[in-house]
Design a protein around this motif. Structure first.
Motif, PDB file in Angstrom:
ATOM      1  N   LEU A 219       8.317  -9.945  12.120  1.00 23.01           N
ATOM      2  CA  LEU A 219       7.410  -9.131  11.155  1.00 23.01           C
ATOM      3  C   LEU A 219       7.332  -9.868   9.871  1.00 23.01           C
ATOM      4  N   ASP A 220       6.188  -9.931   9.199  1.00 20.86           N
ATOM      5  CA  ASP A 220       6.032 -10.538   7.973  1.00 20.86           C
ATOM      6  C   ASP A 220       7.102  -9.773   7.023  1.00 20.86           C
ATOM      7  N   LEU A 221       7.588 -10.425   5.888  1.00 20.63           N
ATOM      8  CA  LEU A 221       8.373  -9.705   5.087  1.00 20.63           C
ATOM      9  C   LEU A 221       7.560  -8.577   4.336  1.00 20.63           C
ATOM     10  N   GLU A 222       6.417  -8.623   4.076  1.00 24.11           N
ATOM     11  CA  GLU A 222       5.887  -7.124   3.362  1.00 24.11           C
ATOM     12  C   GLU A 222       5.878  -6.036   4.508  1.00 24.11           C
ATOM     13  N   THR A 223       5.563  -6.426   5.651  1.00 29.23           N
ATOM     14  CA  THR A 223       5.652  -5.263   6.733  1.00 29.23           C
ATOM     15  C   THR A 223       7.061  -4.508   6.808  1.00 29.23           C
ATOM     16  N   LEU A 224       7.970  -5.553   6.775  1.00 33.82           N
ATOM     17  CA  LEU A 224       9.479  -5.321   6.909  1.00 33.82           C
ATOM     18  C   LEU A 224       9.848  -4.440   5.914  1.00 33.82           C
ATOM     19  N   GLU A 225       9.349  -4.933   4.553  1.00 32.45           N
ATOM     20  CA  GLU A 225       9.971  -4.086   3.460  1.00 32.45           C
ATOM     21  C   GLU A 225       9.299  -2.592   3.720  1.00 32.45           C
ATOM     22  N   ARG A 226       8.000  -2.736   3.864  1.00 37.70           N
ATOM     23  CA  ARG A 226       7.164  -1.346   3.748  1.00 37.70           C
ATOM     24  C   ARG A 226       7.755  -0.178   4.920  1.00 37.70           C
ATOM     25  N   LEU A 227       8.083  -1.065   6.174  1.00 35.76           N
ATOM     26  CA  LEU A 227       8.632  -0.279   7.224  1.00 35.76           C
ATOM     27  C   LEU A 227       9.968   0.501   6.757  1.00 35.76           C
ATOM     28  N   ARG A 228      11.061  -0.403   6.056  1.00 38.84           N
ATOM     29  CA  ARG A 228      12.002   0.213   5.896  1.00 38.84           C
ATOM     30  C   ARG A 228      12.071   1.119   4.646  1.00 38.84           C
ATOM     31  N   ARG A 229      11.055   0.985   3.818  1.00 38.49           N
ATOM     32  CA  ARG A 229      10.889   2.101   2.642  1.00 38.49           C
ATOM     33  C   ARG A 229      10.600   3.432   3.203  1.00 38.49           C
ATOM     34  N   MET A 230       9.415   3.318   4.284  1.00 41.88           N
ATOM     35  CA  MET A 230       9.020   4.488   4.990  1.00 41.88           C
ATOM     36  C   MET A 230       9.839   5.021   5.843  1.00 41.88           C
ATOM     37  N   GLN A 231      10.743   4.418   6.410  1.00 47.91           N
ATOM     38  CA  GLN A 231      11.872   5.022   7.033  1.00 47.91           C
ATOM     39  C   GLN A 231      12.711   5.762   6.099  1.00 47.91           C
ATOM     40  N   GLY A 232      13.034   4.938   5.334  1.00 47.25           N
ATOM     41  CA  GLY A 232      13.994   5.740   4.188  1.00 47.25           C
ATOM     42  C   GLY A 232      13.471   7.077   3.517  1.00 47.25           C
TER      43      GLY A 232
ATOM     44  N   ILE B 196      -5.665  -3.361   4.685  1.00 49.24           N
ATOM     45  CA  ILE B 196      -4.235  -2.920   5.371  1.00 49.24           C
ATOM     46  C   ILE B 196      -4.281  -1.432   5.577  1.00 49.24           C
ATOM     47  N   ASN B 197      -5.250  -0.826   5.243  1.00 52.63           N
ATOM     48  CA  ASN B 197      -5.225   0.864   5.495  1.00 52.63           C
ATOM     49  C   ASN B 197      -6.657   0.933   6.506  1.00 52.63           C
ATOM     50  N   LEU B 198      -7.259  -0.004   6.760  1.00 51.12           N
ATOM     51  CA  LEU B 198      -8.415   0.169   7.452  1.00 51.12           C
ATOM     52  C   LEU B 198      -8.157  -0.172   9.056  1.00 51.12           C
ATOM     53  N   LEU B 199      -8.534   0.987  10.007  1.00 53.37           N
ATOM     54  CA  LEU B 199      -8.500   1.104  11.369  1.00 53.37           C
ATOM     55  C   LEU B 199      -9.780   0.441  11.964  1.00 53.37           C
ATOM     56  N   PRO B 200      -9.797  -0.646  12.454  1.00 55.28           N
ATOM     57  CA  PRO B 200     -11.246  -0.804  12.906  1.00 55.28           C
ATOM     58  C   PRO B 200     -11.605  -0.178  14.380  1.00 55.28           C
ATOM     59  N   ALA B 201     -12.881   0.157  14.392  1.00 53.43           N
ATOM     60  CA  ALA B 201     -13.233   0.962  15.701  1.00 53.43           C
ATOM     61  C   ALA B 201     -13.114  -0.087  16.888  1.00 53.43           C
TER      62      ALA B 201
ATOM     63  N   VAL C  96      -0.622   4.593  10.405  1.00 54.51           N
ATOM     64  CA  VAL C  96      -0.373   4.590   9.042  1.00 54.51           C
ATOM     65  C   VAL C  96      -1.123   3.608   8.281  1.00 54.51           C
ATOM     66  N   CYS C  97      -0.784   2.273   8.711  1.00 49.23           N
ATOM     67  CA  CYS C  97      -1.366   0.822   8.182  1.00 49.23           C
ATOM     68  C   CYS C  97      -1.203  -0.214   9.060  1.00 49.23           C
ATOM     69  N   ARG C  98      -1.656  -1.289   8.794  1.00 47.99           N
ATOM     70  CA  ARG C  98      -1.467  -2.492   9.587  1.00 47.99           C
ATOM     71  C   ARG C  98      -0.166  -3.141   9.164  1.00 47.99           C
ATOM     72  N   ALA C  99       0.228  -3.861  10.380  1.00 47.77           N
ATOM     73  CA  ALA C  99       1.641  -4.513  10.195  1.00 47.77           C
ATOM     74  C   ALA C  99       1.479  -5.854  10.533  1.00 47.77           C
TER      75      ALA C  99
END
Length: 179
Positions: free
Chosen positions: A122-135, A22-27, A106-109
């Motif tokens: 969006l998958d639910l995990e991504t939507l929750e992560r987005l809301r928490r980060m925005q908050g 999730i935190n890996l950004l491929p080249a 930041v991370c994969r979505a």
């Protein structure tokens, strides 16, 4: 007990284990990749979290690793920003692409397949992560703003200035008495 307080729960949530990639950004990309990105100039305040669809990546010259580093400001991420509603439905924000760097990543979505009536979700995990980060960013924004000027604040600040002047005068008088 501190371990039972809000701070403990907040820290525990932040450090919950996540999927390895999730935190890996491929080249290099074989297909488009959904991502949460931080946009805005940090020197002018708190940025904002956006959802992006990265279409292709151009690593900086000489980069050989299969991933990109977050401090990299030279590699290019060509992406489209997405509009996301409160229910996680998304669509392309505007035509054309934006040029980002790995430092924005930041991370994969998880951009789910079509939902009802062919809408993307969006998958639910991504939507929750987005809301928490925005908050969290909103909370940082509120904390970094100066307090609102109100008649009470003005009176308090006048009183504080007066008290500071009085203390300074008293200290000068004491120093003069000692001499």
């Amino acid at each position: 007990v501190a371990s039972e307080g809000c701070d403990y729960r907040f820290l525990k949530e932040i450090f919950e284990p996540v999927h390895d990639d999730i935190n890996l950004l491929p080249a290099y990309l074989a297909e488009s990749l959904g991502a949460l990105v931080l946009l805005g100039d940090p020197s002018s305040g708190v940025g904002r979290i956006e959802v992006a669809l990265i279409h292709y990546i151009i690593p900086k010259e000489g980069w050989l690793a299969p991933f990109l580093h977050r401090t990299d400001k030279s590699s290019e991420l060509h992406a489209q920003l997405l509009d996301v509603d409160d229910h996680g439905r998304w669509g392309v924000q505007r035509k054309g692409t934006v040029l980002l760097c790995p430092c924005h990543f930041v991370c994969r979505a998880g951009l789910g397949e079509s939902g009802a009536r062919g809408r993307h979700l969006l998958d639910l995990e991504t939507l929750e992560r987005l809301r928490r980060m925005q908050g969290y960013l909103e909370e940082l924004r509120r904390r970094s703003m100066p307090p609102q000027a109100s008649p009470c604040n003005k009176q308090e600040s006048r009183r504080d200035r007066r008290q500071t002047k009085d203390r300074s005068r008293q200290q000068r008088q004491r120093l003069e008495q000692v001499r």
